[in-house]
Write a protein that holds these residues in place. Structure first.
Motif, mmCIF file in Angstrom:
data_model
loop_
_atom_site.group_PDB
_atom_site.id
_atom_site.type_symbol
_atom_site.label_atom_id
_atom_site.label_comp_id
_atom_site.label_asym_id
_atom_site.label_seq_id
_atom_site.Cartn_x
_atom_site.Cartn_y
_atom_site.Cartn_z
ATOM 1 N N ALA A 65 0.831 -1.202 0.000
ATOM 2 C CA ALA A 65 0.000 0.000 0.000
ATOM 3 C C ALA A 65 0.864 1.250 0.000
ATOM 4 C CB ALA A 65 -0.912 -0.001 1.219
ATOM 5 N N MET A 66 2.083 1.105 0.481
ATOM 6 C CA MET A 66 2.981 2.243 0.612
ATOM 7 C C MET A 66 4.428 1.749 0.599
ATOM 8 S SD MET A 66 3.048 4.938 3.776
ATOM 9 C CE MET A 66 3.524 3.661 4.921
ATOM 10 N N ARG A 67 5.300 2.556 0.059
ATOM 11 C CA ARG A 67 6.731 2.241 0.058
ATOM 12 C C ARG A 67 7.490 3.511 0.441
ATOM 13 N NH1 ARG A 67 8.647 -0.670 -5.080
ATOM 14 N NH2 ARG A 67 7.782 -2.409 -3.869
ATOM 15 N N VAL A 68 8.237 3.421 1.537
ATOM 16 C CA VAL A 68 8.977 4.591 2.016
ATOM 17 C C VAL A 68 10.476 4.328 1.882
ATOM 18 C CG1 VAL A 68 9.386 6.154 3.945
ATOM 19 C CG2 VAL A 68 7.147 5.089 3.671
ATOM 20 N N ALA A 69 11.160 5.254 1.223
ATOM 21 C CA ALA A 69 12.618 5.153 1.073
ATOM 22 C C ALA A 69 13.253 6.086 2.093
ATOM 23 C CB ALA A 69 13.044 5.515 -0.339
ATOM 24 N N PHE A 70 13.512 5.560 3.276
ATOM 25 C CA PHE A 70 14.095 6.371 4.344
ATOM 26 C C PHE A 70 15.555 6.670 4.027
ATOM 27 C CE2 PHE A 70 10.653 4.048 6.429
ATOM 28 C CZ PHE A 70 10.042 5.017 7.206
ATOM 29 N N ASP A 71 15.850 7.925 3.746
ATOM 30 C CA ASP A 71 17.243 8.324 3.546
ATOM 31 C C ASP A 71 17.790 8.694 4.914
ATOM 32 O OD1 ASP A 71 19.673 9.632 2.974
ATOM 33 O OD2 ASP A 71 18.951 10.117 0.952
ATOM 34 N N LEU A 72 18.670 7.873 5.446
ATOM 35 C CA LEU A 72 19.132 8.045 6.816
ATOM 36 C C LEU A 72 20.047 9.249 6.987
ATOM 37 C CD1 LEU A 72 19.721 4.348 7.932
ATOM 38 C CD2 LEU A 72 17.596 5.653 7.704
ATOM 39 N N CYS A 73 20.398 9.906 5.890
ATOM 40 C CA CYS A 73 21.197 11.121 5.990
ATOM 41 C C CYS A 73 20.333 12.364 6.222
ATOM 42 C CB CYS A 73 22.041 11.309 4.724
ATOM 43 S SG CYS A 73 23.481 10.200 4.648
ATOM 44 N N CYS A 74 19.018 12.218 6.151
ATOM 45 C CA CYS A 74 18.120 13.346 6.397
ATOM 46 C C CYS A 74 17.921 13.527 7.902
ATOM 47 C CB CYS A 74 16.764 13.106 5.743
ATOM 48 S SG CYS A 74 16.809 12.970 3.953
ATOM 49 N N ASP A 75 18.081 14.744 8.390
ATOM 50 C CA ASP A 75 17.809 15.018 9.799
ATOM 51 C C ASP A 75 16.321 14.827 10.090
ATOM 52 O OD1 ASP A 75 20.485 15.838 10.579
ATOM 53 O OD2 ASP A 75 20.133 17.580 9.315
ATOM 54 N N CYS A 76 15.488 15.256 9.157
ATOM 55 C CA CYS A 76 14.042 15.062 9.235
ATOM 56 C C CYS A 76 13.570 14.520 7.900
ATOM 57 C CB CYS A 76 13.341 16.391 9.548
ATOM 58 S SG CYS A 76 11.520 16.292 9.570
ATOM 59 N N PHE A 77 12.871 13.414 7.945
ATOM 60 C CA PHE A 77 12.372 12.780 6.728
ATOM 61 C C PHE A 77 10.841 12.736 6.828
ATOM 62 C CE2 PHE A 77 11.091 9.129 4.228
ATOM 63 C CZ PHE A 77 11.785 9.313 3.059
ATOM 64 N N ARG A 78 10.137 13.070 5.748
ATOM 65 C CA ARG A 78 8.670 13.069 5.794
ATOM 66 C C ARG A 78 8.086 12.481 4.515
ATOM 67 N NH1 ARG A 78 7.796 19.679 5.532
ATOM 68 N NH2 ARG A 78 8.319 19.956 3.313
ATOM 69 N N TRP A 79 6.885 11.951 4.643
ATOM 70 C CA TRP A 79 6.198 11.365 3.503
ATOM 71 C C TRP A 79 4.702 11.634 3.630
ATOM 72 C CZ3 TRP A 79 8.246 9.029 7.647
ATOM 73 C CH2 TRP A 79 7.440 8.172 8.408
ATOM 74 N N SER A 80 4.016 11.705 2.502
ATOM 75 C CA SER A 80 2.564 11.919 2.491
ATOM 76 C C SER A 80 1.874 10.649 2.024
ATOM 77 C CB SER A 80 2.207 13.097 1.572
ATOM 78 O OG SER A 80 2.690 12.878 0.253
ATOM 79 N N PHE A 81 0.649 10.449 2.532
ATOM 80 C CA PHE A 81 -0.116 9.257 2.172
ATOM 81 C C PHE A 81 -1.602 9.532 2.383
ATOM 82 C CE2 PHE A 81 -2.250 5.270 3.248
ATOM 83 C CZ PHE A 81 -1.860 4.452 2.212
ATOM 84 N N MET A 82 -2.362 9.453 1.307
ATOM 85 C CA MET A 82 -3.814 9.554 1.375
ATOM 86 C C MET A 82 -4.276 10.767 2.173
ATOM 87 S SD MET A 82 -4.738 6.986 -0.479
ATOM 88 C CE MET A 82 -6.499 6.901 -0.136
ATOM 89 N N GLY A 83 -3.688 11.924 1.894
ATOM 90 C CA GLY A 83 -4.114 13.155 2.533
ATOM 91 C C GLY A 83 -3.499 13.423 3.892
ATOM 92 N N ASP A 84 -2.631 12.532 4.366
ATOM 93 C CA ASP A 84 -1.993 12.727 5.656
ATOM 94 C C ASP A 84 -0.484 12.808 5.458
ATOM 95 O OD1 ASP A 84 -1.969 13.072 8.425
ATOM 96 O OD2 ASP A 84 -1.698 10.945 8.802
ATOM 97 N N VAL A 85 0.222 13.229 6.495
ATOM 98 C CA VAL A 85 1.684 13.343 6.449
ATOM 99 C C VAL A 85 2.265 12.778 7.734
ATOM 100 C CG1 VAL A 85 3.627 14.963 6.478
ATOM 101 C CG2 VAL A 85 1.715 15.356 4.936
ATOM 102 N N SER A 86 3.375 12.072 7.620
ATOM 103 C CA SER A 86 4.133 11.616 8.788
ATOM 104 C C SER A 86 5.586 12.018 8.598
ATOM 105 C CB SER A 86 4.028 10.093 8.948
ATOM 106 O OG SER A 86 2.707 9.705 9.264
ATOM 107 N N SER A 87 6.317 12.100 9.693
ATOM 108 C CA SER A 87 7.728 12.462 9.610
ATOM 109 C C SER A 87 8.503 11.717 10.688
ATOM 110 C CB SER A 87 7.909 13.982 9.767
ATOM 111 O OG SER A 87 7.337 14.444 10.984
#
Length: 203
Positions: A65-87
């Motif tokens: 349903a979702m695939r997140v590519a976490f780039d571990l070099c990002c201090d803050c990483f965020r993604w959107s899904f179906m109208g919502d956002v997580s970080s």
């Protein structure tokens, strides 16, 4: 036994053909004696891509349903899904052998926990039911190692439901530019996140 046969190959004249057979037998012997290849260690400058599946897919064998590519070099990483956002914050990752944990800041565009709080999340090479938040299942899709340190790469620190999807800002909320949320890494772009189960917000 397989081991004794492997040892006998030591006495065969080492023509090119025999050398190939010798190498093959030793590899088979090592696998039988010591098991499969050791789990892959996740490093702090990797990109860890995680697939998440709906809660009724307990084997993670269906379509993600979702695939997140976490780039571990990002201090803050965020993604959107179906109208919502997580970080998620770089400092809150748990890195193991083929085992990855993150803390999802629910409905948060800036890695600061809001009214919905946070949820511990995890994935490995199996199929893990999430310990907190929505009860979807996740597994590691891939681990990309880098030779460069985080200071010398340009990470992608946001994306949509899949790494190829554009990040969709959270409606009615402050959406600071992702570059403004990075402090210790090099230059930054937009990248991958995915962490949800059904067509609802994915903690």
């Amino acid at each position: 036994s397989v081991l004794s046969k492997a040892i006998q190959f030591q006495h065969i004249p080492r023509s090119e053909s025999n050398m190939k057979m010798h190498t093959t037998v030793l590899l088979i012997t090592s696998t039988l004696l010591f098991g499969m290849v050791a789990p892959e260690q996740i490093l702090s400058n990797d990109i860890v891509t995680v697939d998440c599946f709906r809660g009724n897919d307990s084997t993670c064998s269906g379509e993600a349903a979702m695939r997140v590519a976490f780039d571990l070099c990002c201090d803050c990483f965020r993604w959107s899904f179906m109208g919502d956002v997580s970080s998620t914050l770089k400092t809150e990752y748990t890195l193991g052998d083929q085992d990855f944990g993150w803390v999802s800041h629910i409905t948060s565009t800036d890695c600061v926990a809001g009214s919905k709080g946070k949820a511990d999340k995890r994935a490995d090479d199996g199929c893990v039911k999430q310990p907190e938040g929505k009860s979807y299942n996740c597994k590691i899709h891939s681990i990309e190692h880098r030779s460069e340190t985080c200071e010398n790469v340009k990470p992608i620190c946001e994306h949509g439901s899949f790494p190829t999807d554009a990040y969709v800002p959270l409606e009615g909320a402050a959406n600071p530019p992702i570059e403004d949320l990075q402090t210790s890494s090099g230059a930054h772009d937009d990248h991958d996140h995915a962490d949800h189960d059904d067509h609802e917000d994915h903690d």
